[in-house]
Motif scaffolding. Structure first.
Motif, PDB file in Angstrom:
ATOM      1  N   VAL A 206       0.842  -1.208   0.000  1.00 26.19           N
ATOM      2  CA  VAL A 206       0.000   0.000   0.000  1.00 26.19           C
ATOM      3  C   VAL A 206       0.874   1.253   0.000  1.00 26.19           C
ATOM      4  CG1 VAL A 206      -1.693   1.307   1.331  1.00 26.19           C
ATOM      5  CG2 VAL A 206      -1.947  -1.161   1.096  1.00 26.19           C
ATOM      6  N   LEU A 207       1.932   1.252   0.827  1.00 28.96           N
ATOM      7  CA  LEU A 207       2.849   2.396   0.854  1.00 28.96           C
ATOM      8  C   LEU A 207       3.559   2.573  -0.484  1.00 28.96           C
ATOM      9  CD1 LEU A 207       4.433   2.004   4.406  1.00 28.96           C
ATOM     10  CD2 LEU A 207       2.661   3.610   3.693  1.00 28.96           C
TER      11      LEU A 207
ATOM     12  N   ALA B 117       4.399   5.678  -5.384  1.00 29.85           N
ATOM     13  CA  ALA B 117       4.376   5.785  -6.849  1.00 29.85           C
ATOM     14  C   ALA B 117       3.492   6.954  -7.289  1.00 29.85           C
ATOM     15  CB  ALA B 117       3.876   4.474  -7.456  1.00 29.85           C
ATOM     16  N   PHE B 118       2.300   7.067  -6.719  1.00 27.81           N
ATOM     17  CA  PHE B 118       1.422   8.181  -7.071  1.00 27.81           C
ATOM     18  C   PHE B 118       2.080   9.528  -6.744  1.00 27.81           C
ATOM     19  CE2 PHE B 118      -2.141   5.025  -6.634  1.00 27.81           C
ATOM     20  CZ  PHE B 118      -2.525   5.084  -7.965  1.00 27.81           C
TER      21      PHE B 118
ATOM     22  N   TRP C  95       9.699  -8.642   6.429  1.00 31.46           N
ATOM     23  CA  TRP C  95      10.238  -7.456   5.762  1.00 31.46           C
ATOM     24  C   TRP C  95      10.807  -7.804   4.387  1.00 31.46           C
ATOM     25  CZ3 TRP C  95       9.760  -2.414   6.420  1.00 31.46           C
ATOM     26  CH2 TRP C  95       9.347  -1.922   7.658  1.00 31.46           C
ATOM     27  N   SER C  96      11.459  -8.959   4.283  1.00 28.85           N
ATOM     28  CA  SER C  96      12.034  -9.347   2.996  1.00 28.85           C
ATOM     29  C   SER C  96      10.957  -9.512   1.943  1.00 28.85           C
ATOM     30  CB  SER C  96      12.833 -10.646   3.157  1.00 28.85           C
ATOM     31  OG  SER C  96      13.894 -10.482   4.065  1.00 28.85           O
ATOM     32  N   LEU C  97       9.915 -10.258   2.277  1.00 31.39           N
ATOM     33  CA  LEU C  97       8.819 -10.429   1.322  1.00 31.39           C
ATOM     34  C   LEU C  97       8.164  -9.086   1.015  1.00 31.39           C
ATOM     35  CD1 LEU C  97       6.921 -12.249  -0.294  1.00 31.39           C
ATOM     36  CD2 LEU C  97       5.529 -12.502   1.774  1.00 31.39           C
ATOM     37  N   GLY C  98       7.971  -8.261   2.045  1.00 32.48           N
ATOM     38  CA  GLY C  98       7.301  -6.981   1.837  1.00 32.48           C
ATOM     39  C   GLY C  98       8.079  -6.044   0.928  1.00 32.48           C
TER      40      GLY C  98
ATOM     41  N   THR D 125       8.396  -3.344  -4.137  1.00 30.81           N
ATOM     42  CA  THR D 125       9.157  -2.836  -5.283  1.00 30.81           C
ATOM     43  C   THR D 125       8.497  -3.250  -6.595  1.00 30.81           C
ATOM     44  OG1 THR D 125      11.201  -2.964  -3.987  1.00 30.81           O
ATOM     45  CG2 THR D 125      11.421  -2.827  -6.378  1.00 30.81           C
ATOM     46  N   PHE D 126       8.035  -4.495  -6.653  1.00 29.29           N
ATOM     47  CA  PHE D 126       7.318  -4.959  -7.852  1.00 29.29           C
ATOM     48  C   PHE D 126       6.066  -4.120  -8.093  1.00 29.29           C
ATOM     49  CE2 PHE D 126       3.743  -7.663  -9.229  1.00 29.29           C
ATOM     50  CZ  PHE D 126       4.133  -7.923 -10.526  1.00 29.29           C
ATOM     51  N   ALA D 127       5.290  -3.870  -7.035  1.00 29.07           N
ATOM     52  CA  ALA D 127       4.073  -3.069  -7.191  1.00 29.07           C
ATOM     53  C   ALA D 127       4.399  -1.635  -7.605  1.00 29.07           C
ATOM     54  CB  ALA D 127       3.289  -3.076  -5.875  1.00 29.07           C
ATOM     55  N   TYR D 128       5.463  -1.081  -7.054  1.00 29.50           N
ATOM     56  CA  TYR D 128       5.859   0.284  -7.414  1.00 29.50           C
ATOM     57  C   TYR D 128       6.223   0.374  -8.892  1.00 29.50           C
ATOM     58  CZ  TYR D 128       8.500   4.638  -7.495  1.00 29.50           C
ATOM     59  OH  TYR D 128       8.962   5.902  -7.819  1.00 29.50           O
ATOM     60  N   CYS D 129       7.002  -0.575  -9.370  1.00 29.45           N
ATOM     61  CA  CYS D 129       7.412  -0.554 -10.780  1.00 29.45           C
ATOM     62  C   CYS D 129       6.204  -0.666 -11.704  1.00 29.45           C
ATOM     63  CB  CYS D 129       8.398  -1.686 -11.055  1.00 29.45           C
ATOM     64  SG  CYS D 129      10.007  -1.474 -10.261  1.00 29.45           S
TER      65      CYS D 129
END
Length: 407
Positions: free
Chosen positions: A26-27, A32-33, A111-114, A119-123
């Motif tokens: 979510v963050l 990204a926005f 934290w690792s998974l998050g 990063t994938f969601a941001y890209c």
């Protein structure tokens, strides 16, 4: 909404594998926005601040770079966590299924998974905003720079995760973690406010026996709320079930006795009493430190099984049990010797802890010469710390049981 329900929800969320990654995703969308908005509103900012090498990216290049980062990260994430679950399943088969919950609870894994998924969601979110070259050209240079930074962070996280997973499923680290939490629970029991000896058992029959609507393990009991309801209504409560006990649906969990009030509880009060009990699908260490001792015993017993035959892991578990027993005798005067407190709430005592550790494991320990000698040594080391003859007798009786099991 009861306090027990909130505490249970917070604990379940804390131990879940999805909450922290979900928050980071979510963050990531919010970031990204924000970065894309900055690129649109202040396009000159990226031109003035960024060096030429970072602001000469064309739309096709930005799109390809973001696609490459997103696909690489999600691919690596899937492979990493698939291999991890295989390793955790193998370890849990040797040392107990509770290893899986320890892995899920570990903050490093969460934290690792998050970070990787965020990063994938941001890209992906930035990728959809890149336009050109046919239509209006828009390349979010600031957002692209943040994507590069997040990707570099993800590489570091991947290196950390590959190092961290073997540490997480290493049996030595698992027993050390259980030992630290067990010793902390013993110290918390010692630091708890002293309680008066319980009153004599009631002579009159109970005027109420609240039951729960579903089966499960009692995870939490709101003792403060029960004490408040007891004093407010002029009743006396006796607990029939303790944290860690399994309770079938419809089984009474407590009894209500008249003290200053002979009136039985109304349905609203019964619901308030039921809300003081938190039910879960499995045992937890919340208000139940013996759950930790059971895990140490399970690891030791599995290590001594013919299929594993690892006495040194069992010796490590015995050392951890000894450490908890030592704390129960020496920390701030040691544990109170009274088993029952207010409302017949069972308290941790040295006798109970001895039986939950060495008592449950001594039969299996006695079958191996190495572990047999080591437990006998630990008992002899523990005896000088006994505070009275009764505790000396408890230690001597355990040593005798060990010798009888070895014969």
């Amino acid at each position: 909404m009861s306090r027990v329900w909130i505490v249970t929800l917070l604990r379940t969320t804390r131990e879940s594998y999805w909450f922290l990654p979900l928050v980071l995703v979510v963050l990531a969308h919010g970031l990204a926005f924000t970065m894309v908005w900055l690129d649109r509103v202040y396009p000159e900012f990226g031109v003035d601040v960024l060096p030429r090498a970072l602001r000469d990216t064309q739309a096709a290049g930005a799109r390809a770079l973001l696609s490459l980062m997103a696909s690489s990260i999600i691919g690596v994430t899937g492979v990493m966590f698939s291999l991890t679950m295989v390793a955790v399943s193998f370890a849990s088969g040797n040392f107990g299924p509770r290893l899986v919950s320890n892995f899920m609870r570990d903050r490093g894994n969460q934290w690792s998974l998050g970070v990787l998924i965020a990063t994938f969601a941001y890209c992906l979110q930035v990728l959809r905003t890149v336009k050109g070259p046919v239509a209006e050209v828009f390349v979010p240079h600031l957002a692209l720079l943040v994507a590069l930074i997040l990707t570099l962070i993800s590489i570091l996280v991947m290196i950390y995760f590959i190092h961290h997973v073997p540490e997480t499923i290493n049996v030595g680290n698992i027993t050390a973690g259980l030992s630290r939490r067990l010793e902390a629970a013993v110290r918390a029991e010692v630091d708890a406010e002293p309680f008066d000896r319980p009153k004599e058992q009631p002579r009159r029959p109970p005027i109420g026996q609240p039951t729960l609507d579903w089966s499960g393990y009692i995870a939490t009991v709101d003792l403060e709320r029960l004490d408040l309801l007891s004093r407010r209504n002029g009743w006396r409560f006796l607990l029939l079930s303790q944290p860690g006990d399994f309770v079938p649906a419809g089984t009474p969990v407590m009894e209500i006795y008249p003290d200053d009030n002979n009136r039985p509880p109304d349905p609203k009060t019964l619901n308030s009493l039921r809300a003081c009990f938190g039910i879960g699908d499995g045992r937890t260490e919340e208000q139940n430190p013996l759950f930790l001792t059971d895990q140490l015993v399970e690891i030791a017993v599995r290590a001594l099984s013919p299929g594993v035959n690892d006495p040194f892991t069992a010796i490590d578990c015995l050392n951890r049990m000894y450490a908890a027993l030592h704390v129960s005798l020496t920390y701030e005067g040691g544990l109170d010797d009274r088993l029952l407190g207010p409302m017949d709430r069972k308290h941790l005592t040295f006798d109970v802890l001895m039986e939950a550790t060495f008592g449950k494991s001594h039969f299996y320990v006695a079958q191996d010469p190495l572990t047999l000698a080591h437990m006998a040594k630990l008992l002899s080391q523990l005896r000088p710390y006994a505070r009275d003859e009764r505790e000396e007798h408890v230690i001597d009786a355990m040593a005798e049981r060990l010798r009888e099991a070895a014969d």
